[in-house]
Each structure stands twice: as C-alpha cells, then as structure tokens.
Motif scaffolding. Structure first.
Motif, PDB file in Angstrom:
ATOM      1  N   ASN A 144       0.803  -1.217   0.000  1.00 40.01           N
ATOM      2  CA  ASN A 144       0.000   0.000   0.000  1.00 40.01           C
ATOM      3  C   ASN A 144       0.841   1.275   0.000  1.00 40.01           C
ATOM      4  OD1 ASN A 144      -1.874  -1.915   0.308  1.00 40.01           O
ATOM      5  ND2 ASN A 144      -2.566  -1.309   2.336  1.00 40.01           N
ATOM      6  N   GLY A 145       2.128   1.096   0.011  1.00 36.95           N
ATOM      7  CA  GLY A 145       2.979   2.282   0.034  1.00 36.95           C
ATOM      8  C   GLY A 145       3.312   2.675   1.464  1.00 36.95           C
ATOM      9  N   GLU A 146       4.414   3.348   1.603  1.00 37.70           N
ATOM     10  CA  GLU A 146       4.893   3.665   2.934  1.00 37.70           C
ATOM     11  C   GLU A 146       4.186   4.894   3.492  1.00 37.70           C
ATOM     12  OE1 GLU A 146       8.835   5.132   3.082  1.00 37.70           O
ATOM     13  OE2 GLU A 146       9.260   4.196   5.017  1.00 37.70           O
ATOM     14  N   THR A 147       3.659   4.780   4.694  1.00 36.29           N
ATOM     15  CA  THR A 147       3.172   5.952   5.407  1.00 36.29           C
ATOM     16  C   THR A 147       3.720   5.864   6.820  1.00 36.29           C
ATOM     17  OG1 THR A 147       1.232   4.916   6.348  1.00 36.29           O
ATOM     18  CG2 THR A 147       0.983   5.867   4.141  1.00 36.29           C
ATOM     19  N   ALA A 148       3.609   6.970   7.509  1.00 36.50           N
ATOM     20  CA  ALA A 148       4.102   6.991   8.880  1.00 36.50           C
ATOM     21  C   ALA A 148       3.344   5.976   9.728  1.00 36.50           C
ATOM     22  CB  ALA A 148       3.937   8.396   9.466  1.00 36.50           C
ATOM     23  N   ASP A 149       2.026   5.940   9.549  1.00 36.18           N
ATOM     24  CA  ASP A 149       1.223   5.014  10.345  1.00 36.18           C
ATOM     25  C   ASP A 149       1.633   3.566  10.109  1.00 36.18           C
ATOM     26  OD1 ASP A 149      -0.426   6.597  11.867  1.00 36.18           O
ATOM     27  OD2 ASP A 149      -1.728   7.041  10.143  1.00 36.18           O
ATOM     28  N   ARG A 150       1.818   3.244   8.846  1.00 36.00           N
ATOM     29  CA  ARG A 150       2.140   1.839   8.548  1.00 36.00           C
ATOM     30  C   ARG A 150       3.491   1.453   9.151  1.00 36.00           C
ATOM     31  NH1 ARG A 150      -0.240   2.730   3.042  1.00 36.00           N
ATOM     32  NH2 ARG A 150      -2.442   2.241   3.425  1.00 36.00           N
ATOM     33  N   GLN A 151       4.451   2.380   9.073  1.00 37.39           N
ATOM     34  CA  GLN A 151       5.748   2.080   9.674  1.00 37.39           C
ATOM     35  C   GLN A 151       5.590   1.874  11.185  1.00 37.39           C
ATOM     36  OE1 GLN A 151       8.562   1.270   8.765  1.00 37.39           O
ATOM     37  NE2 GLN A 151       9.084   2.090   6.751  1.00 37.39           N
ATOM     38  N   ALA A 152       4.828   2.751  11.802  1.00 40.39           N
ATOM     39  CA  ALA A 152       4.657   2.646  13.253  1.00 40.39           C
ATOM     40  C   ALA A 152       3.946   1.346  13.611  1.00 40.39           C
ATOM     41  CB  ALA A 152       3.858   3.840  13.770  1.00 40.39           C
ATOM     42  N   ASP A 153       2.939   0.969  12.818  1.00 41.54           N
ATOM     43  CA  ASP A 153       2.224  -0.285  13.078  1.00 41.54           C
ATOM     44  C   ASP A 153       3.163  -1.478  12.958  1.00 41.54           C
ATOM     45  OD1 ASP A 153      -0.088   1.027  13.547  1.00 41.54           O
ATOM     46  OD2 ASP A 153      -0.901   0.770  11.515  1.00 41.54           O
ATOM     47  N   LEU A 154       4.022  -1.432  11.941  1.00 41.77           N
ATOM     48  CA  LEU A 154       4.986  -2.522  11.766  1.00 41.77           C
ATOM     49  C   LEU A 154       5.877  -2.609  12.995  1.00 41.77           C
ATOM     50  CD1 LEU A 154       6.393  -4.665  10.055  1.00 41.77           C
ATOM     51  CD2 LEU A 154       7.799  -2.864   9.065  1.00 41.77           C
ATOM     52  N   GLY A 155       6.334  -1.441  13.441  1.00 40.89           N
ATOM     53  CA  GLY A 155       7.195  -1.421  14.627  1.00 40.89           C
ATOM     54  C   GLY A 155       6.479  -2.019  15.820  1.00 40.89           C
ATOM     55  N   ARG A 204      11.693   5.728  11.235  1.00 43.33           N
ATOM     56  CA  ARG A 204      11.253   5.982   9.862  1.00 43.33           C
ATOM     57  C   ARG A 204       9.869   6.668   9.897  1.00 43.33           C
ATOM     58  NH1 ARG A 204      12.524   7.468   5.741  1.00 43.33           N
ATOM     59  NH2 ARG A 204      11.372   6.888   3.893  1.00 43.33           N
ATOM     60  N   ALA A 205       9.010   6.185  10.784  1.00 45.54           N
ATOM     61  CA  ALA A 205       7.669   6.744  10.890  1.00 45.54           C
ATOM     62  C   ALA A 205       7.741   8.217  11.310  1.00 45.54           C
ATOM     63  CB  ALA A 205       6.838   5.951  11.889  1.00 45.54           C
ATOM     64  N   LEU A 206       8.605   8.485  12.265  1.00 41.89           N
ATOM     65  CA  LEU A 206       8.726   9.857  12.746  1.00 41.89           C
ATOM     66  C   LEU A 206       9.329  10.762  11.680  1.00 41.89           C
ATOM     67  CD1 LEU A 206       9.699   9.881  16.489  1.00 41.89           C
ATOM     68  CD2 LEU A 206       7.540  10.483  15.404  1.00 41.89           C
ATOM     69  N   ALA A 207      10.196  10.200  10.864  1.00 46.29           N
ATOM     70  CA  ALA A 207      10.774  10.987   9.785  1.00 46.29           C
ATOM     71  C   ALA A 207       9.662  11.411   8.823  1.00 46.29           C
ATOM     72  CB  ALA A 207      11.841  10.178   9.060  1.00 46.29           C
ATOM     73  N   LEU A 208       8.672  10.535   8.632  1.00 42.61           N
ATOM     74  CA  LEU A 208       7.579  10.837   7.720  1.00 42.61           C
ATOM     75  C   LEU A 208       6.570  11.772   8.369  1.00 42.61           C
ATOM     76  CD1 LEU A 208       7.052   7.233   6.358  1.00 42.61           C
ATOM     77  CD2 LEU A 208       7.929   9.161   5.058  1.00 42.61           C
ATOM     78  N   ASP A 209       6.317  11.556   9.663  1.00 44.93           N
ATOM     79  CA  ASP A 209       5.344  12.389  10.354  1.00 44.93           C
ATOM     80  C   ASP A 209       5.854  12.644  11.768  1.00 44.93           C
ATOM     81  OD1 ASP A 209       3.305  13.560  11.681  1.00 44.93           O
ATOM     82  OD2 ASP A 209       1.900  11.887  11.490  1.00 44.93           O
TER      83      ASP A 209
END
Lengths: 165, 384, 662
Positions: free
Chosen positions: B183-194, B215-220
């Motif tokens: 679905n493409g990288e978003t801050a939320d998705r990175q945080a959820d993965l973490g 990575r999530a924080l870098a995005l948002d």
C-alpha cells in the motif's frame, strides 16, 4: 539336585545371558553410535571424511537450491561456520530456510556433507535440542519461544505421539 | 455464590463417603481366604480329571501338592489374630474426615483456583451485540481471501491488528510488512509494523522495531504511536530521562479526551517521573478491555494496542524464562543486559541489582563484556 | 463455573486420596476392620471426583472456553468435535489428568471386584494405590494444572498440534495409559505383600488377570501408535526406536515377563519373589515412560532446566516410588516364603528362560535409550543411538525367546522331557525349514537374514498350532473327538496359542516388510505415471480444498494393474494456519495384508510434485499380529478359572460353612 544347586544353575544362566547382553551392547556401541556435530565442530575437530555424523544447524537463508531428480543443496550454518549439504529425496514438511535442521550422513572431501536423511520435528517452535545448543554456543540464537504464554512450557505431543523423523 | 454452593455440596458428598464406612459396624470378616482358594484349586483338578484334560496320575500329584499347601494355609490362619474395631480410632478417623478433608480441600483450592472467574464458552461470547460473526470465522474468511489475492494490501491491513489481538505476533509482523510493501509507505504503517515487532519480541523494542519507528517519525514528526514506543525504547535502554521527556511532551500536546493519555501516564508513573500533564481527568480506559464485546471488523483496528496489563504479563513471562536460562548458561552477555533492562522496566530494582551482580560474576574474566554490563548499570542507575 | 468446579473436584480427590493412603494402611496394621473398610468407599469416591474433574475439562474444551489456559493453548473453535474432545489429552496437563482418571478407575475396580480379597490385603493395596494417586494429584495441581485461567480470555485458541488432529490420538494415549496404569495394580499388590511380609494365594490369582488386562491395553496401544506413526508421518516407517517408543516398549517387555512369571506363581506357587520384583519393575518402567516422555526430559535436558519445578517433582516421584519400592523389596523379600521346586527342563524352566531373556532385552533397550542422556550429562558429548544399535542388541536376544516359545506350553510342569517336546514339534520344524528353503529360492542370497526370520516366524506360528493339536490329542483320537476336546480346552490354553501365533504373525510382517519393501521417490507432473511392484500409478492432478481449520491440496492417483483400474488414491497436504504447520496425509491401498503407500512432498516450481510411493508387502501383519495377541489375552482373561479368584461368598456358601471344621 538340591535347591541350592538349582539356584546356582539359575544364577549361572542369568549371568551368562547378562554377559551376552553386555557383549552385544558394547559391540553395537562401537559401530552404531552417531555423534552430533555443529559446522564449527566439523571445522575444528577435523572430522575425517567418510565418518558418519549428524550435522545440525540452521538452513542458511537463500542457500537452498533445488535441482533435478529431487536433488537438494543447502548450507547448514551455526553463524560461525558453514557446511554445504547435498541431499536427494523429499525433505520433511518443516524443512525451511532459516529453520533448524539435523542431517545425518557423511563428510565428503572438500568439507561438503552428503546427507542420507534429514530430520525435522513437526512443530513450528521446535528447535532440535542439539541445534539449539550449538547455536547458543555461537550466540546466534535466543530463546524467544512461547510469546505471551502464561504458563511455563509449551504443551507437547502426548506420549508416543512425539513425531519422529 | 452458586459456585460455593456446589463446592459445599461436593465437599459434603466426599465427607459422607468417608463417614459412611466408619459408621457401619461389621462383624470381623471371616479369615481363611487362602484356604478357599486352594479348595477351589482342588475342585478344579477334579473337574479337569473328570473331563480327561489331565491324566489320573498327574491329578493325584497335583492334588497332593495343593493339599499340602491347603494344610499349611489352614495352620497359619488358625493363629491369625481376629479383626477388631476400636471406637477411639474410629472417632479419630471420623474427626479427620470431618475437619481435615474440607480444610485441605478449601485451603488448596483457595491458593490455586480462581473462583471469581466465570466460565467463558465461546458460544456465549460470540453473541455479543456488535459482532454477528465470531472472530474466528471472520479471520478465516479474510485469510482465505488473502490466500487467493496475496497482493491485496487492504486485506493484510485488516488482518494485522486481529493477529495482534489473537497473539499471533509473527503473523502480525508479516501482515504489517506486506501491507507496508503493497500500500505504500506511510508513517502510520511504519509505526504499526514497529508495534507488531515489539509484540513479537515479547514487549522489547528491538533495533528493528526502532528503525521502523524512526522511519515513521521521519515521515510524520507528530506521530504519537512512534513517539510512545521510542520513549519505551529509551526506558528499556536505561535512559529514563529521555523517556520521561518524550512522554511528557506527548501529554503536553494531548487533546483532553485522547484515549491514550492514561497509558502514557502509567508509563511515566512506572519510571517514577512526575507527569507534567493537563489537569483534566479522562475516564477512558486505555485501549481494549475484556468488558468489550467481541470486536467487529471496525474496532479490530482499534484493538491494535495491547493493554498495559497484557504487556506487563508478556514481559514478566519473558523475564523469568530469561533468568532461568541465564542461571544455567551465564555466558550470554546480551541476555544479561536484557535481563537487567527488563527488571528495571518491571520496577524490580532489587532484582535488577542482583542480576547485575550475577552478570558480573558470570562474565568475570571478559573485560569487554563486563564493561558493557557496567555501562548499562550506570545508565539504568542500578550500579549501586 | 464449570472449570472451577472441575478444579475443586480434583482438589477434593487429592484430599480423599490423602485419607485413603493413611487410614486403611493404619487399619491394616492394627487389624481394625472399620478403618480398613473405609478404603473401598474412598476409592470409589475418589474415582467419582476425578471423573467429574475430567468431565469439566472436557466440557471446557467442547465449549471452547478459552478462559482456561489449557484450552486456549491446545484447542481451536473450528476444530471438529472429536478433536476437541481428544485434545483434552493431547497435551501434558490434560494427559496427566487422564492418567489419574485411569488410576482412580483401577482403584475403583479393586474396590468393586475385590470384595473377596482378604481385608488386610485389600486395605493395603488400596492405600498403596492412593500413595501413587497423591503424588500424581500433587504433581498436577502444583506443576501441571490444567485448570489455570485467563482473566481476559482470547477469542481464539492456538490450535492442537495438527499432527495430533487424527483419530489415532483418540485411542492411542488412553490405551497406552490403561496399560501403564494397569501395572500399578500389580505394583500395589507387590508392595502390599512386601509390607505384610507374605503372599496370599489370592494375591497370585489376582495379579495375573490384572496384569493381563494392562498388558492387552499396552499391546494394543503400542500397535496403534505404531500404525498411526506409519500413516501420519508420511515416511512409511512403523518403528523408529525413538526414545518415546522405547519408553512404551520397556514396560511392555517387563509386563510380558511379569505375565509369564505370574503363571508360574499361580500354578506352582514358585517364583514369588521374582514376580514381586517384576511387578515393581514393570510399573517403574511405566512411570519412567509416562514421565520422562511427557516432561521432555528424555528428549531434552533443557526442558528440565527451564522448568525446574516440574523436573524436580518428577525426579522426586521417581525416586520415591522406584527407590522406595526397591528398598522395601531388598528389605522384605527374604521374608517371603519360597515356593515349589522344579527341574530346569520344565514348563517353569521355560518360563524362567523367557523371563531371563525378556528382562535382558528390556535392559538393552533401557541402556540404548538412556545412555545418550547419561553421556551428555557426564561429558557433554552428544550422540544418537539409532536403529542399528537396537537391531544389533535387541534382535539377537529375542531370537532365543522365539525359539523357546513353542516349546514352553508343550513341556510338563515340574519335570519336562525336552526330547518328547522336540518330537512333537517336528512338524513345526518341517514347516519352518520349508519356509527357509522357499524364501532362499525366491530371494536368493541377497537377503541372508530374511529366510531365517521367516523360518522363525513360521516356527512360532506352527508351534502355536501344534500346542492346540497336541492338547486335543488329534493324532490319537478321531477328528471329531479331538475337535470336541479342543473346544473343551481351557480358554487360557487357547489364549496362549493365539498370543504366540500373533507374535509369529508380527515377526512375519516385520521380516517381509523390511526385506521386500520397495520405494520410489519421484517428481511427477499431472498426467505422468510411475510403476511400482506391478502397479501403475497415474498422477491425475491436484485440487485445493478447505477443511474446518485447515486448507489442503488433495491429489489424485489412479492405480492400475495390468491396465485395469484397481483404485484411486488421494494423498494430500494440509496447512494449518494457526500454527503455520503442514501435515502430510498419506493414502493407502490395502491388497491382502500388503499396502501401497503414497505420500506427498514439496511442490516444485515447474508444477511437478514430489511423491513417495512404497509397496509394503504383508505390512499389515505387523499390527494384525498384535491384535491376535490381544485376542489371545482376551480369551485367557475370560477363562472362568481366572475369574474364580477366591470363591465368592454368596455363590458358594458351602465352602465357608465348612471352614470352622478345618
């Protein structure tokens, strides 16, 4: 024959059978015991080619190559050392890259291993005991099984149900 | 209440089973069983001889032998002491049955049992109003769908929080990673993965998980979940000040009714840092509690965060296993570091200090490893 | 409420067992009839409460009550009902509950059927049974409690290990446990006899039927487990000399020896001390079998280390019961009166011979199973003791047993004539020799051992037939009379013959399967065919299917012989999502006592699938032999003379009435 003589005869027979059994056991021990080794053991102990051993470790990620005729090649690693393994046949259901494996067979010249049987237990959390020890020795494996479980040990198979091979 | 009534009934039945034979008077049983057995054997030989199964001479020898045994048994039994019952002993036994039996049963049960927990058969729970289907069937439907369309990012996204809730953490990580990739990288998705990775690592923020949060924080830069976990990471590394400042900053910017406030406050309280937080009291319980009905597809997403209790439980289970392992094999420095961190996280400073001492002993002789232990101990403030 | 009620019932059972382990024993020492008569009622009550507890756990499984940790860990709401019920004992905690349930069942059986036992003996036996029960209740409650709860129950369980989701699990563990626990009766009788310092005649009569019952269950359980491993694991192997299997084989060997020595004790009043020792050994090996396997100690020293409370408990129980009973034996056995005497060549002698070899064979299995463990504990060296070891030690020790087996029943008690017996067995020898010759002619010299194995098997089977023929005196009287006589033979004689015949059948199956088993491992694409042992198998293709809690890839193989279709085989691979595990479901085609076995391997990228095909000649004889053995046991058990025991008071008042006149 008196009772005493009779008893002596019986004890004598018993000892004879026992001696026979001890002989058989010792003889069998000499020929049919297989030692377990990790790749590091193989490298360090200079195990002679042709010796029958069990080799245990992890199937290295990305090392599995399937050839024709059910030929399989993969690398067994314990983190420190790698040993390439050849095998022909069907591997167990749980044989996967990144999983623990025990292969039985012989070392061939050039430090490759020719396996004639691959053992894997049927449980996704299962790590063969020898493999776990060997990996722990190399500091490559941590016990992180049983996530979030509330009581100690993972429930196993019932008596005699422990799958083998 | 019913439960205790049932217990009382069962206890009464058990006590009765003991008192009944004690209360029954019976004439001392006649001795002479051996005699009876041998007699029967004699009769058997006669039967066999009559039907021609054994020869007459064999029967005679056998008869002689058994008769010999019979006589001996008869001699022995004539001198056997008669069986007597004593009233005193009976009373003592009855008293034991009346007092000790219930005492043992109740004492043991109270220590082991959980009388306040009702049974929770699945059928009863699936009737919850918001969920028309059981979670299990929902999951298997989505799984089947995913199986056919492994590239459906939305499916993975739906599945991931459910896996997390069901305790299938590795699957959750896989699902999160797939969703992220598809679905493409978003801050939320990175945080959820973490978050999934943290759950899979028994509540420890691993380097991998941390990467995801960074990575999530870098995005948002405002993403709260990532901040929270980075705070947790700092705490687990022994940098309590850093953790406290991250969390305080979160509270400072929090909207009054944010449901996560309570969790952050708890976290702060755990590390003993005062919460410089808004005055408003929010009554909202953190994340999911057992009182809620079975999650529908919608609130599965909300279930993503584990409750603090769950996390706590996870961690303590992990810790005791780790401690046991280190007891037998003390050469694993990473393990020791984790154990020290974990005790601090759990607020068990004494044990953390003890673990440090043990670690130093176990690792004695390895300067490099000792240095790491010392560093961490200093960082955690447990270097005594 | 149900799980908590079950929990409380178990606690109550413990309390009852505590009472039962002290009061009747004290009563027996004081010769106090009232105290002694508490034993049977308590034993019955104990059984009722354990049964309640077991029922509560089963109910929790059936209703998928995931607030019970044990259910959460081993069940899944979508599992078929039968597996929900069998998963009760598909895990450590639940299986221990099944164990105590069976123990309580046997205790209750002694209480019910033991009315004609001497009071003192019955009180002692039930008290000793209760000692075992107390230890196990404590073990369950303190270290393996199946009734632990989760306050915040998950919505789905972690599923039963897929390999156990099979009908085999429904019957195999209960049978095995019936066997293991059944030996506890013999054990309790032995310990009671040692405590009392004498062996009643009723003792001798009791031990054999109960041992026999336990032995039958164990035999069936082992055979069932072996067949299950054969078809479920997809390797076509039926015995792996795996520690887990050895753990069940050792009590079987000791139990078989016990069964035979109990015959001598019952009939001839001899070998008493030895029988007592065997009873202790059989149950001790059962304990080791249950515990070491269940706890994982046998397969991994680390399970032990990671869960010390359980491990220490187990060690304590083993030390207490095995060490305690053996010490008691060493102390009290000399007090037991020696029985009748016999010549070395006699029925008794043959049974002693059997005992000697059975226990020695058992000892070699013991060594092979525990040696790696001991070696690792002492030196850290890891070894595996595999099938070659057992083939080289166990097999040679079993050959004398098989040779002597047909002779035993033909020898007379007390003093036998080996020459006469040999004459009677001439026909059996002839059959065996013909078997050897024919096999040699057929197989050539490539398999040297096979002809002798077959000869031995035929000798055992023919010997069993000879026994019946000789007893019915077929040669001297007419067929009609002989037939009538054969029918009139005691059932235990028929039982012996059947059991011995069954051994021969199993051996025949083993030899044929290992010698002539053929195997093809190939990768097949749909439409391709492969031939094995005169059969042509065509791979038709695969179909995905969905089961209740798994997905499967089913394949279709059409089997043809000489062009004509004889069967369609559908082996499959199942994937269980919850545990992300795959199981292989083999497909079997039975022809006669032989089987064609097809199981699947991996699917390759080119669309082909790896397939294992075996032809296993006469493989079914291995398990049919066991079934015949058990049938023999059943016949023997139904023998009226066994049931007589001490005569029942009600049915034979005359006997008792005469007694004072003695």
């Amino acid at each position: 024959m008196t009772r005493k003589q009779r008893r002596l005869v019986m004890i004598g027979c018993g000892l004879a059978v026992l001696a026979l059994a001890v002989g058989l056991v010792l003889n069998a021990m000499r020929d049919s015991i297989v030692f377990f080794n990790s790749p590091t053991d193989v490298v360090e102990k200079h195990i002679q080619t042709g010796t029958r051993i069990r080799l245990g470790g992890m199937v290295k990620d990305g090392s599995l190559v399937r050839g024709d005729n059910l030929q399989i090649r993969f690398v067994v690693t314990d983190g420190a050392n790698d040993i390439p393994v050849n095998y022909q046949g069907i591997v167990p259901d749980l044989f996967r890259e990144g999983q623990g494996v025990v292969a039985e067979g012989r070392i061939e010249p050039g430090r490759t291993f020719k396996a004639d049987s691959i053992l894997a237990k049927h449980d996704e959390n299962y790590m063969p005991r020898e493999v776990a020890d060997a990996l722990k020795k190399q500091g490559r494996w941590q016990e992180n099984e049983g996530k979030g479980e509330r009581v100690g040990e993972k429930a196993g198979a019932p008596a005699n149900a422990e799958p083998r091979k | 209440m019913t439960l205790w009534f049932v217990f009382a009934l069962m206890t009464a039945a058990a006590v009765f089973a003991l008192l009944w034979p004690l209360g029954r008077r019976r004439a001392p049983a006649a001795a002479g069983h051996d005699v009876a057995v041998y007699r029967d054997q004699l009769a058997e030989i006669d039967r066999d001889a009559t039907s021609g199964l054994i020869s007459v001479s064999d029967a005679d020898t056998a008869r002689i032998e058994i008769s010999r045994r019979l006589l001996r048994a008869a001699d022995r039994e004539s001198e056997a002491a008669p069986l007597v019952g004593s009233t005193l002993r009976r009373r003592v036994a009855a008293l034991a049955a009346l007092v000790l039996l219930p005492a043992v049963a109740v004492a043991l049960y109270v220590t082991l049992g959980s009388p306040d927990l009702p049974a929770a058969p699945l059928a009863g729970r699936a009737q919850a109003p918001s969920a028309s289907q059981s979670v299990a069937s929902l999951v298997s439907q989505v799984e089947a769908h995913i199986e056919r369309n492994p590239d459906d990012g939305r499916g993975w996204e739906v599945l991931a929080p459910v896996y997390l809730r069901l305790g299938r953490y590795d699957d959750a990580v896989k699902a999160r990673a797939r969703a992220l990739a598809l679905n493409g990288e978003t801050a939320d998705r990175q945080a959820d993965l973490g978050e999934a990775k943290v759950a899979a690592a028994n509540g420890i923020v691993t380097a991998e998980a941390r990467q995801a949060f960074d990575r999530a924080l870098a995005l948002d830069p405002q993403l709260l979940k990532a901040k929270f976990y980075l705070g947790l990471a700092a705490e687990q590394d022994g940098k309590r000040e850093e953790a406290a400042s991250i969390w305080r900053a979160m509270l400072a910017n929090a909207p009054a009714d944010a449901p996560w406030i309570e969790s952050v406050r708890e976290a702060l309280a755990r590390i003993g840092a005062p919460a410089v937080a808004p005055e408003q009291k929010t009554g909202a319980a953190p994340a999911v509690s057992s009182a809620q009905p079975g999650p529908s597809a919608d609130d599965m997403a909300a279930a993503a965060t584990l409750t603090p209790q769950q996390r706590q439980e996870m961690v303590s289970g992990m810790v005791s296993r780790l401690a046991d392992r280190l007891k037998t094999d003390g050469s694993d420095v990473e393990g020791w570091l984790r154990l020290m961190r974990a005790y601090v996280v759990l607020g068990e400073r004494d044990r953390a200090i003890a673990a440090t001492v043990d670690a130093r002993r176990a690792l004695a002789g390895d300067v490099d490893k000792l240095r790491r232990v010392d560093e961490l101990a200093k960082g955690l403030g447990i270097d005594g | 409420m149900i799980p908590e009620a079950g929990h409380y019932a178990l606690v109550l059972a413990l309390a009852l067992a505590l009472f039962q382990s002290v009061v009747p024993m004290a009563g027996a020492r004081w010769r106090d009839a009232t105290l002694m008569q508490t034993a049977p009622v308590t034993a019955l009550a104990q059984f009722v409460f354990v049964a309640l507890s077991f029922a509560a756990l089963t109910a929790s499984y059936v209703t998928s009550d995931f607030s019970v940790v044990n259910v959460y860990e081993n069940s899944h709401s979508l599992m078929p009902l039968i597996y929900k019920m069998t998963s009760v004992w598909g895990n450590h905690e639940g299986s221990m509950l099944l164990w105590v349930l069976i123990l309580a069942l046997f205790g209750a059986a002694v209480a019910v059927f033991g009315r004609n036992l001497p009071d003192v003996l019955r009180a002692d036996v039930l008290a000793v049974q209760s000692w075992i029960a107390v230890a196990f209740y404590l073990f369950i409650l303190l270290t393996s409690n199946p009734f632990l709860r989760i306050a915040d129950p998950p919505f789905e369980g972690r599923d039963l290990n897929p390999i156990l989701q099979d009908f085999g699990l429904a019957v195999h563990p209960p049978l095995l446990y019936l066997g293991y626990v059944g030996f506890s009766i013999a054990f309790s009788f032995a310990v009671a006899a040692l405590i009392e310092g004498r062996i009643d005649a009723a003792w001798a009569r009791w031990v054999r039927p109960w041992t026999l019952a336990a032995w039958m269950a164990l035999t069936l359980g082992i055979a069932m487990g072996s067949y299950w491993a054969y078809y479920e694991l997809g390797w076509g192997g039926w015995w792996f000399w795996d520690p887990v299997e050895n753990a069940s084989l050792m009590p079987w060997l000791a139990g078989t020896a016990l069964l035979h020595s109990a015959v001598v004790m019952e009939k001839r009043d001899a070998l008493k001390v030895w029988t007592v020792l065997l009873a202790i050994l059989a149950f001790s090996l059962s304990l080791i079998g249950t515990f070491l396997v269940r706890s994982g100690v046998l397969t991994s020293v680390h399970t032990f280390a990671s869960d010390p409370s359980r491990g220490v408990f187990i060690l304590a129980i083993l030390t207490l019961f095995i060490g305690g009973s053996l010490t008691l034996f060493a102390w009290r056995a000399p007090a037991l009166r020696q029985g009748g005497i016999f010549a070395p060549i006699s029925r008794e002698g043959a049974l002693v011979f059997n005992n000697l070899f059975l226990t020695t064979a058992c000892a070699t299995v013991f060594v092979g199973t525990l040696y790696p463990l001991a070696l690792e504990a002492l030196t850290g060296e890891k070894i595996s003791v595999g099938p070659p070891f057992f083939n080289l030690t166990f097999a040679p020790l079993f050959i004398p047993i098989l040779i002597a087996m047909p002779m035993g029943p033909l020898l007379a008690w007390k003093r036998g004539d080996l020459f006469a017996v040999a004459q009677r067995l001439l026909a059996a020898c002839g059959i065996a020799v013909i078997g050897v010759a024919v096999t040699f002619a057929l197989a050539g010299v490539k398999a040297v051992l096979a002809p002798f194995g077959i000869g031995l098997a035929l000798f055992a089977m023919a010997g069993a037939v000879t026994d019946i023929v000789e007893r019915s005196a077929l040669r001297s009287v007419g067929v009609g009379i002989a037939a009538r006589r054969a029918i009139g033979l005691p059932r235990s004689a028929w039982g012996t013959a059947f059991a011995h015949f069954g051994i021969g059948m199993t051996l025949l199956g083993v030899v044929c399967e290992t010698t002539w088993n053929s195997e093809r491992i190939v990768a097949l694409r749909p439409g391709q065919a492969v031939s094995i042992a005169g059969y042509d198998l065509t791979f038709d293709g695969m179909v995905p299917k969905t089961g209740p809690n798994y997905r499967e890839v089913a394949t279709r193989f059409v089997v043809r012989r000489g062009g004509a279709q004889v069967a369609v085989l559908e082996p499959s691979k199942r994937t269980f999502a919850t545990r992300s595990m795959t199981t292989t479901e083999a497909a079997l085609m039975t022809h006669g006592a032989s089987q064609l076995y097809v199981s699947l391997g991996d699917t390759n990228s080119d669309g082909s699938i790896a397939v294992r095909i075996y032809d296993k000649p006469l493989v079914l004889l291995i398990w049919l032999g066991a079934v015949v053995m058990v049938f023999g046991g059943l016949l023997s058990l139904s023998d009226r003379r066994l049931r007589v025991g001490a005569p029942r008071r009600r049915s034979k008042p005359a006997v008792l009435a005469q007694q004072p006149a003695e």
